[in-house]
Design a protein around this motif. Structure first.
Motif, PDB file in Angstrom:
ATOM      1  N   GLN A  22       0.831  -1.199   0.000  1.00 37.25           N
ATOM      2  CA  GLN A  22       0.000   0.000   0.000  1.00 37.25           C
ATOM      3  C   GLN A  22       0.870   1.256   0.000  1.00 37.25           C
ATOM      4  O   GLN A  22       0.576   2.232  -0.707  1.00 37.25           O
ATOM      5  CB  GLN A  22      -0.918  -0.004   1.221  1.00 37.25           C
ATOM      6  N   ALA A  23       1.963   1.246   0.768  1.00 36.04           N
ATOM      7  CA  ALA A  23       2.837   2.424   0.853  1.00 36.04           C
ATOM      8  C   ALA A  23       3.521   2.716  -0.473  1.00 36.04           C
ATOM      9  O   ALA A  23       3.901   3.863  -0.744  1.00 36.04           O
ATOM     10  CB  ALA A  23       3.875   2.210   1.946  1.00 36.04           C
ATOM     11  N   ALA A  24       3.679   1.686  -1.308  1.00 35.06           N
ATOM     12  CA  ALA A  24       4.365   1.864  -2.587  1.00 35.06           C
ATOM     13  C   ALA A  24       3.433   2.282  -3.721  1.00 35.06           C
ATOM     14  O   ALA A  24       3.895   2.640  -4.804  1.00 35.06           O
ATOM     15  CB  ALA A  24       5.077   0.567  -2.970  1.00 35.06           C
ATOM     16  N   VAL A  25       2.116   2.241  -3.488  1.00 27.31           N
ATOM     17  CA  VAL A  25       1.149   2.536  -4.553  1.00 27.31           C
ATOM     18  C   VAL A  25       1.188   4.029  -4.904  1.00 27.31           C
ATOM     19  O   VAL A  25       1.064   4.890  -4.038  1.00 27.31           O
ATOM     20  CB  VAL A  25      -0.272   2.133  -4.131  1.00 27.31           C
ATOM     21  N   LYS A  26       1.352   4.280  -6.200  1.00 32.62           N
ATOM     22  CA  LYS A  26       1.361   5.660  -6.691  1.00 32.62           C
ATOM     23  C   LYS A  26       0.122   5.987  -7.515  1.00 32.62           C
ATOM     24  O   LYS A  26      -0.250   7.150  -7.646  1.00 32.62           O
ATOM     25  CB  LYS A  26       2.625   5.915  -7.531  1.00 32.62           C
ATOM     26  N   ASP A  27      -0.496   4.981  -8.096  1.00 34.84           N
ATOM     27  CA  ASP A  27      -1.697   5.209  -8.887  1.00 34.84           C
ATOM     28  C   ASP A  27      -2.413   3.876  -9.067  1.00 34.84           C
ATOM     29  O   ASP A  27      -1.794   2.810  -8.945  1.00 34.84           O
ATOM     30  CB  ASP A  27      -1.336   5.799 -10.258  1.00 34.84           C
ATOM     31  N   SER A  28      -3.716   3.941  -9.353  1.00 34.49           N
ATOM     32  CA  SER A  28      -4.489   2.733  -9.643  1.00 34.49           C
ATOM     33  C   SER A  28      -5.690   3.130 -10.478  1.00 34.49           C
ATOM     34  O   SER A  28      -6.221   4.225 -10.343  1.00 34.49           O
ATOM     35  CB  SER A  28      -4.939   2.041  -8.345  1.00 34.49           C
ATOM     36  N   TYR A  29      -6.080   2.219 -11.366  1.00 33.09           N
ATOM     37  CA  TYR A  29      -7.223   2.529 -12.222  1.00 33.09           C
ATOM     38  C   TYR A  29      -7.783   1.254 -12.856  1.00 33.09           C
ATOM     39  O   TYR A  29      -7.102   0.226 -12.917  1.00 33.09           O
ATOM     40  CB  TYR A  29      -6.844   3.521 -13.327  1.00 33.09           C
ATOM     41  N   VAL A  30      -9.018   1.343 -13.306  1.00 28.86           N
ATOM     42  CA  VAL A  30      -9.655   0.300 -14.094  1.00 28.86           C
ATOM     43  C   VAL A  30      -9.549   0.718 -15.555  1.00 28.86           C
ATOM     44  O   VAL A  30      -9.974   1.809 -15.934  1.00 28.86           O
ATOM     45  CB  VAL A  30     -11.134   0.119 -13.699  1.00 28.86           C
ATOM     46  N   ASP A  31      -8.976  -0.156 -16.384  1.00 27.75           N
ATOM     47  CA  ASP A  31      -8.821   0.151 -17.804  1.00 27.75           C
ATOM     48  C   ASP A  31     -10.121  -0.197 -18.532  1.00 27.75           C
ATOM     49  O   ASP A  31     -10.232  -1.208 -19.229  1.00 27.75           O
ATOM     50  CB  ASP A  31      -7.646  -0.619 -18.395  1.00 27.75           C
ATOM     51  N   ARG A  32     -11.095   0.673 -18.388  1.00 28.75           N
ATOM     52  CA  ARG A  32     -12.421   0.460 -18.953  1.00 28.75           C
ATOM     53  C   ARG A  32     -12.392   0.369 -20.477  1.00 28.75           C
ATOM     54  O   ARG A  32     -13.226  -0.295 -21.087  1.00 28.75           O
ATOM     55  CB  ARG A  32     -13.346   1.586 -18.500  1.00 28.75           C
ATOM     56  N   GLU A  33     -11.427   1.023 -21.102  1.00 32.33           N
ATOM     57  CA  GLU A  33     -11.350   1.015 -22.558  1.00 32.33           C
ATOM     58  C   GLU A  33     -11.164  -0.398 -23.108  1.00 32.33           C
ATOM     59  O   GLU A  33     -11.631  -0.715 -24.204  1.00 32.33           O
ATOM     60  CB  GLU A  33     -10.199   1.909 -23.040  1.00 32.33           C
ATOM     61  N   GLU A  34     -10.485  -1.264 -22.333  1.00 29.06           N
ATOM     62  CA  GLU A  34     -10.212  -2.618 -22.807  1.00 29.06           C
ATOM     63  C   GLU A  34     -11.460  -3.492 -22.795  1.00 29.06           C
ATOM     64  O   GLU A  34     -11.461  -4.570 -23.389  1.00 29.06           O
ATOM     65  CB  GLU A  34      -9.095  -3.243 -21.968  1.00 29.06           C
ATOM     66  N   ARG A  35     -12.522  -3.034 -22.156  1.00 22.56           N
ATOM     67  CA  ARG A  35     -13.794  -3.774 -22.169  1.00 22.56           C
ATOM     68  C   ARG A  35     -14.593  -3.469 -23.447  1.00 22.56           C
ATOM     69  O   ARG A  35     -15.583  -4.129 -23.743  1.00 22.56           O
ATOM     70  CB  ARG A  35     -14.610  -3.414 -20.922  1.00 22.56           C
ATOM     71  N   LYS A  36     -14.162  -2.467 -24.210  1.00 22.54           N
ATOM     72  CA  LYS A  36     -14.899  -2.042 -25.394  1.00 22.54           C
ATOM     73  C   LYS A  36     -14.516  -2.873 -26.623  1.00 22.54           C
ATOM     74  O   LYS A  36     -13.431  -3.459 -26.679  1.00 22.54           O
ATOM     75  CB  LYS A  36     -14.623  -0.564 -25.688  1.00 22.54           C
ATOM     76  N   GLY A  37     -15.405  -2.874 -27.606  1.00 26.08           N
ATOM     77  CA  GLY A  37     -15.072  -3.429 -28.911  1.00 26.08           C
ATOM     78  C   GLY A  37     -15.313  -4.918 -29.035  1.00 26.08           C
ATOM     79  O   GLY A  37     -15.644  -5.629 -28.081  1.00 26.08           O
TER      80      GLY A  37
END
Length: 259
Positions: free
Chosen positions: A229-244
Motif C-alpha cells: 500500500q505504501a508503494a502505490v502511486k496510482d491505480s485505475y480500471v482500464d475500462r477502454e479494454e472492455r470495449k469493442g
C-alpha cells in the motif's frame, strides 16, 4: 513497477487483445484468471516473445489462473495449501510467486452460483483457505498483494443496483464477511472508491447491453499489505479494454508501484 489483474475469459480467445494490451500498457506483472485451457494449450511461447515468463495453474476448459512477469518469477506456489475440493477435485484457482520486489497471488474465487447451492458453501470454504494461505506473506516485510476475480462486491456501492441482487450471491453478508476476514490479515483494498470516475466497475455481463448501460459490478480486487500500500502511486480500471469486438466481460485493474 506496474502490476495488473485481468479475468480474460479464455486466454485463447483473448490472446490477440492480451498481447496488444501488454505491449501498450507497459505492464510488468499480470495476474490472469479464467485461462480456460490446459497447460499444453497455454500460449507461453507467444508471451515469452514479448519478454514475459509464465507460471500457470490450469487443467482444462474451466477456471485456470496464471502469472505473467517480465521482472522475474520465482518461488512459485501452485494452488492453495490444504485448499478445499469441489466434486473431488481441487480446482485451478490460485497461484503465487515473487515477481521482482513484490510477492503476488493471482486468484479466481469460486462463483458460488446460488446461495442454496453446494458451490456457495464451497466458495466460503475456499475463501477461508485463502485467508490461511496468505497470512504469512501478508505479515512479511515484502510488498505483497492478492489480486484477481473475487466474485464478491465489497459493498452495495460496488453493484449497479443493489435491488437487482437481493437473495443473490456476490453480495451476501457471509461473502463480505469472508472478505473482511481476509483484510484482517493486514490487507487493504488498494483500489478503493472513488477513482477517476463515479462507478469504477470491473465486470459487465455480455447480455442486455450491460456494458453500454454501465450496469456493472466491482468484483476484481487488489488487496495489499502495508508495504504494498505504501508503494502505490496510482491505480485505475482500464475500462477502454472492455470495449469493442472480442473483449472479455472484465476490464483490467492496474496498480502502479514505486519500489
Amino acid at each position: 513497477m506496474r502490476i495488473a489483474t485481468w479475468n480474460v475469459n479464455s486466454i485463447t480467445a483473448r490472446l490477440p487483445r492480451l498481447l496488444a494490451w501488454l505491449e501498450s500498457s507497459g505492464t510488468d506483472v499480470l495476474c490472469v484468471q479464467e485461462t480456460k485451457c490446459t497447460l499444453e494449450q497455454f500460449p507461453a511461447e507467444a508471451l515469452r516473445e514479448l519478454g514475459y515468463e509464465s507460471a500457470v495453474n490450469a487443467t482444462g476448459r474451466w477456471n485456470g489462473v496464471a502469472l505473467l512477469s517480465r521482472v522475474g518469477l520465482t518461488d512459485v506456489v501452485t494452488g492453495l495449501p490444504d485448499g478445499p475440493e469441489y466434486e473431488g477435485v481441487q480446482e485451478p484457482r490460485a497461484i503465487s510467486a515473487t515477481c521482482g520486489p513484490a510477492r503476488v497471488w493471482s486468484v479466481y474465487v469460486p462463483n458460488g452460483r446460488e446461495v442454496d447451492h453446494d458451490h456457495y458453501a464451497y466458495k466460503l470454504r475456499w475463501l477461508e483457505a485463502l485467508r490461511k494461505s496468505v497470512a504469512a506473506d501478508a505479515a512479511g516485510a515484502l510488498p505483497f498483494a492478492v489480486l484477481g476475480d473475487f466474485n464478491i462486491a465489497p459493498t452495495d456501492e460496488d453493484v449497479w443496483d443493489p435491488a437487482e441482487f437481493v437473495d443473490s450471491t456476490h453480495v451476501t453478508p457471509a461473502e463480505r464477511a469472508a472478505l473482511a476476514a481476509l483484510r484482517e490479515e493486514g490487507l487493504l483494498d488498494v483500489v478503493p472508491r472513488p477513482l477517476k470516475y463515479a462507478h469504477p466497475y470491473t465486470y459487465w455481463d455480455y447480455r442486455q447491453l450491460r456494458f453500454p448501460k454501465n450496469k456493472g459490478m466491482r468484483i476484481d480486487l487488489v488487496y495489499g499489505n502495508a508495504p504494498f500500500q505504501a508503494a502505490v502511486k496510482d491505480s485505475y480500471v482500464d475500462r477502454e479494454e472492455r470495449k469493442g469486438k472480442g473483449a472479455s466481460d472484465h476490464a483490467p485493474v492496474v496498480v502502479d508501484l514505486e519500489v
